[in-house]
Motif scaffolding. Structure first.
Motif, PDB file in Angstrom:
ATOM      1  N   PRO A   8       0.836  -1.210   0.000  1.00  0.00           N
ATOM      2  CA  PRO A   8       0.000   0.000   0.000  1.00  0.00           C
ATOM      3  C   PRO A   8       0.865   1.252   0.000  1.00  0.00           C
ATOM      4  O   PRO A   8       1.959   1.269   0.568  1.00  0.00           O
ATOM      5  N   LEU A   9       0.353   2.298  -0.615  1.00  0.00           N
ATOM      6  CA  LEU A   9       1.066   3.569  -0.654  1.00  0.00           C
ATOM      7  C   LEU A   9       0.484   4.590   0.316  1.00  0.00           C
ATOM      8  O   LEU A   9       1.187   5.486   0.770  1.00  0.00           O
ATOM      9  N   SER A  10      -0.818   4.455   0.615  1.00  0.00           N
ATOM     10  CA  SER A  10      -1.513   5.495   1.374  1.00  0.00           C
ATOM     11  C   SER A  10      -2.306   4.906   2.530  1.00  0.00           C
ATOM     12  O   SER A  10      -2.954   3.866   2.382  1.00  0.00           O
ATOM     13  N   LEU A  11      -2.244   5.580   3.668  1.00  0.00           N
ATOM     14  CA  LEU A  11      -3.069   5.252   4.823  1.00  0.00           C
ATOM     15  C   LEU A  11      -3.985   6.435   5.102  1.00  0.00           C
ATOM     16  O   LEU A  11      -3.517   7.569   5.244  1.00  0.00           O
ATOM     17  N   VAL A  12      -5.283   6.185   5.146  1.00  0.00           N
ATOM     18  CA  VAL A  12      -6.254   7.210   5.511  1.00  0.00           C
ATOM     19  C   VAL A  12      -6.704   6.925   6.937  1.00  0.00           C
ATOM     20  O   VAL A  12      -7.360   5.912   7.202  1.00  0.00           O
ATOM     21  N   ALA A  13      -6.336   7.808   7.841  1.00  0.00           N
ATOM     22  CA  ALA A  13      -6.687   7.653   9.256  1.00  0.00           C
ATOM     23  C   ALA A  13      -7.907   8.514   9.553  1.00  0.00           C
ATOM     24  O   ALA A  13      -7.794   9.741   9.683  1.00  0.00           O
ATOM     25  N   GLU A  14      -9.063   7.888   9.645  1.00  0.00           N
ATOM     26  CA  GLU A  14     -10.291   8.610   9.994  1.00  0.00           C
ATOM     27  C   GLU A  14     -10.349   8.709  11.512  1.00  0.00           C
ATOM     28  O   GLU A  14     -10.817   7.810  12.193  1.00  0.00           O
ATOM     29  N   LEU A  15      -9.854   9.795  12.041  1.00  0.00           N
ATOM     30  CA  LEU A  15      -9.640   9.901  13.484  1.00  0.00           C
ATOM     31  C   LEU A  15     -10.933  10.001  14.275  1.00  0.00           C
ATOM     32  O   LEU A  15     -10.993   9.591  15.432  1.00  0.00           O
ATOM     33  N   SER A  16     -11.969  10.564  13.668  1.00  0.00           N
ATOM     34  CA  SER A  16     -13.246  10.715  14.357  1.00  0.00           C
ATOM     35  C   SER A  16     -14.339  10.926  13.323  1.00  0.00           C
ATOM     36  O   SER A  16     -14.110  11.567  12.292  1.00  0.00           O
ATOM     37  N   TYR A  17     -15.544  10.382  13.582  1.00  0.00           N
ATOM     38  CA  TYR A  17     -16.686  10.686  12.725  1.00  0.00           C
ATOM     39  C   TYR A  17     -17.393  11.974  13.163  1.00  0.00           C
ATOM     40  O   TYR A  17     -18.257  12.488  12.460  1.00  0.00           O
ATOM     41  N   ARG A  18     -17.027  12.490  14.335  1.00  0.00           N
ATOM     42  CA  ARG A  18     -17.651  13.723  14.810  1.00  0.00           C
ATOM     43  C   ARG A  18     -17.281  14.880  13.884  1.00  0.00           C
ATOM     44  O   ARG A  18     -16.166  14.948  13.371  1.00  0.00           O
ATOM     45  N   CYS A  19     -18.230  15.795  13.684  1.00  0.00           N
ATOM     46  CA  CYS A  19     -17.988  16.902  12.764  1.00  0.00           C
ATOM     47  C   CYS A  19     -18.945  18.046  13.073  1.00  0.00           C
ATOM     48  O   CYS A  19     -20.126  17.797  13.357  1.00  0.00           O
ATOM     49  N   PRO A  20     -18.483  19.289  12.998  1.00  0.00           N
ATOM     50  CA  PRO A  20     -19.380  20.413  13.257  1.00  0.00           C
ATOM     51  C   PRO A  20     -20.318  20.731  12.099  1.00  0.00           C
ATOM     52  O   PRO A  20     -21.300  21.445  12.285  1.00  0.00           O
ATOM     53  N   LEU A  21     -20.022  20.225  10.908  1.00  0.00           N
ATOM     54  CA  LEU A  21     -20.861  20.520   9.746  1.00  0.00           C
ATOM     55  C   LEU A  21     -22.020  19.532   9.644  1.00  0.00           C
ATOM     56  O   LEU A  21     -22.025  18.488  10.294  1.00  0.00           O
ATOM     57  N   ARG A  22     -22.970  19.860   8.768  1.00  0.00           N
ATOM     58  CA  ARG A  22     -24.166  19.020   8.599  1.00  0.00           C
ATOM     59  C   ARG A  22     -24.389  18.696   7.122  1.00  0.00           C
ATOM     60  O   ARG A  22     -25.509  18.669   6.635  1.00  0.00           O
ATOM     61  N   CYS A  23     -23.320  18.488   6.397  1.00  0.00           N
ATOM     62  CA  CYS A  23     -23.373  18.392   4.935  1.00  0.00           C
ATOM     63  C   CYS A  23     -24.341  17.314   4.452  1.00  0.00           C
ATOM     64  O   CYS A  23     -24.318  16.182   4.957  1.00  0.00           O
ATOM     65  N   PRO A  24     -25.158  17.624   3.458  1.00  0.00           N
ATOM     66  CA  PRO A  24     -26.145  16.659   2.947  1.00  0.00           C
ATOM     67  C   PRO A  24     -25.539  15.574   2.075  1.00  0.00           C
ATOM     68  O   PRO A  24     -26.241  14.649   1.690  1.00  0.00           O
ATOM     69  N   TYR A  25     -24.238  15.658   1.787  1.00  0.00           N
ATOM     70  CA  TYR A  25     -23.577  14.626   0.978  1.00  0.00           C
ATOM     71  C   TYR A  25     -22.558  13.829   1.799  1.00  0.00           C
ATOM     72  O   TYR A  25     -21.717  13.119   1.244  1.00  0.00           O
ATOM     73  N   CYS A  26     -22.620  13.917   3.106  1.00  0.00           N
ATOM     74  CA  CYS A  26     -21.661  13.236   3.973  1.00  0.00           C
ATOM     75  C   CYS A  26     -21.630  11.739   3.681  1.00  0.00           C
ATOM     76  O   CYS A  26     -22.674  11.084   3.606  1.00  0.00           O
ATOM     77  N   SER A  27     -20.412  11.182   3.540  1.00  0.00           N
ATOM     78  CA  SER A  27     -20.280   9.753   3.236  1.00  0.00           C
ATOM     79  C   SER A  27     -19.990   8.911   4.465  1.00  0.00           C
ATOM     80  O   SER A  27     -19.858   7.689   4.354  1.00  0.00           O
ATOM     81  N   ASN A  28     -19.884   9.541   5.635  1.00  0.00           N
ATOM     82  CA  ASN A  28     -19.649   8.757   6.847  1.00  0.00           C
ATOM     83  C   ASN A  28     -20.861   7.876   7.154  1.00  0.00           C
ATOM     84  O   ASN A  28     -21.974   8.158   6.714  1.00  0.00           O
ATOM     85  N   PRO A  29     -20.661   6.791   7.910  1.00  0.00           N
ATOM     86  CA  PRO A  29     -21.730   5.802   8.100  1.00  0.00           C
ATOM     87  C   PRO A  29     -23.024   6.395   8.631  1.00  0.00           C
ATOM     88  O   PRO A  29     -23.014   7.328   9.451  1.00  0.00           O
TER      89      PRO A  29
END
Length: 362
Positions: A8-29
């Motif tokens: 692998p070349l890249s590691l994506v570390a999703e540190l938290s699903y918490r977010c201050p935004l409310r985006c209508p296209y959010c891809s988080n679970p």
């Protein structure tokens, strides 16, 4: 085809699903609340970062949710920098203060990517679900003043695509080094908002000349990334460069995934970095091997000369549209399920529908 997977070349570390935004296209679970209370510890993330470097990873993306909500962010970046990893912070930037940005620079962060929802304050704030446009612009200027390379990410859809020329002009005004014009991918919350987000063909036809003109001006030195939306493409895009070919994504709870939304496929069990080494997960785990390579592909894809270009397309999109993760991605015009995509496009109305917002801040 060589059966030994590449490193692998890249590691994506999703540190938290918490977010201050409310985006209508959010891809988080969609079930983020069930997953938000057990984020990996600092020690767990440090171990993952070390193992990723040993495995061959050269780039670390720190994302979320909002990674700035983790108080140990600087500790993780400092460790990554000491190991020689190139680090990118992917942020909404509403929490990026001068003090914190300076500290991030000191510990070795290499690059910052900021999302901006539109070119105008009212429209951008409406899409984000909170008032934050001016904060984002201030953060972008701060990033440049501190000497970071700056990427601006604009997620494109029906409600903002008409202003793509303005977005590119804004990026030039902010001296962005790189711009991502990321057409919405219809996973997670975005799938629920698909009817509101799908652009029209005329919008796309007007967007391409604006992108071409900006590229010709040459004021974005590291380039402008723009591809047409999946639903309008003739062929699918490769899933993360191919399932299990380049990238490992670690969720806030420690599950290792081949892409950010792979957990939507219900019959796959994704192993956790708390219980398994990253090397075992990459090379041996059933989930990473399930759609790796080409042997598993349906005949339609096996006989296609694009078989090692798009790898059958996106597994998550195939599942969400057909309930079969092994199907040819329905955005492919040759797919027997392509009529679902055509029907969605035909249903695009004259006026954009309102958003259904989500909130994942706690």
């Amino acid at each position: 085809m060589n059966n030994i997977p590449p490193r692998p070349l890249s590691l994506v570390a999703e540190l938290s699903y918490r977010c201050p935004l409310r985006c209508p296209y959010c891809s988080n679970p969609l079930d983020w609340a069930d997953k938000s209370s057990q984020e990996l510890s600092t020690e767990d993330w440090l171990r993952v970062i070390r193992q990723s470097r040993q495995l061959g990873v050269v780039q670390l993306g720190l994302s979320g949710g909002e990674p700035l909500l983790r108080p140990d962010l600087e500790v993780l970046i400092e460790e990554a920098a000491s190991l020689g990893l190139y680090t990118t912070l992917v942020t909404a930037a509403t929490l990026l203060t001068s003090k914190r940005a300076e500290k991030l620079r000191q510990v070795g962060l290499d690059h910052i990517q900021i999302s901006i929802q539109d070119s105008r304050a009212a429209e951008s704030d409406s899409i984000a679900g909170i008032k934050c446009f001016e904060q984002k612009l201030a953060a972008a200027r701060l990033v440049k003043n501190l000497g970071f390379p700056l990427t601006l990410n604009f997620v494109l859809h029906r409600h903002n695509l008409n202003r793509i020329e303005e977005m590119l002009q804004l990026a030039e005004n902010l001296a962005a080094d790189r711009v991502e014009l990321a057409n919405t991918q219809y996973y997670g919350w975005a799938l629920q908002n698909r009817a509101a987000l799908l652009p029209t063909l005329s919008q796309l036809q007007q967007a391409e000349p604006a992108v071409k003109a900006a590229r010709e001006r040459g004021k974005i030195p590291m380039g402008i990334i723009y591809v047409i939306p999946d639903y309008y493409a003739e062929y699918p895009k490769p899933c993360m460069g191919g399932w299990g070919q380049r990238t490992i994504v670690i969720t806030p709870q420690g599950e290792a995934l081949p892409c950010q939304v792979a957990s939507v496929i219900p019959d796959l069990e994704f192993n956790n970095v708390i219980n398994h080494s990253l090397e075992w997960i990459w090379y041996e785990s059933p989930a990473f091997n399930r759609f790796r390579g080409t042997d598993w592909l349906p005949e339609l894809c096996q006989s296609c000369d694009r078989v090692e270009i798009d790898w059958g397309g996106c597994r998550c999109q195939a599942f969400l549209l057909t309930q079969d993760a092994a199907a040819t991605d329905p955005v492919c015009h040759l797919s027997p399920h392509h009529e679902q995509v055509v029907a969605s496009l035909n249903a695009v109305g004259k006026e954009p529908l309102p958003f259904i917002y989500r909130s994942i801040y706690n």
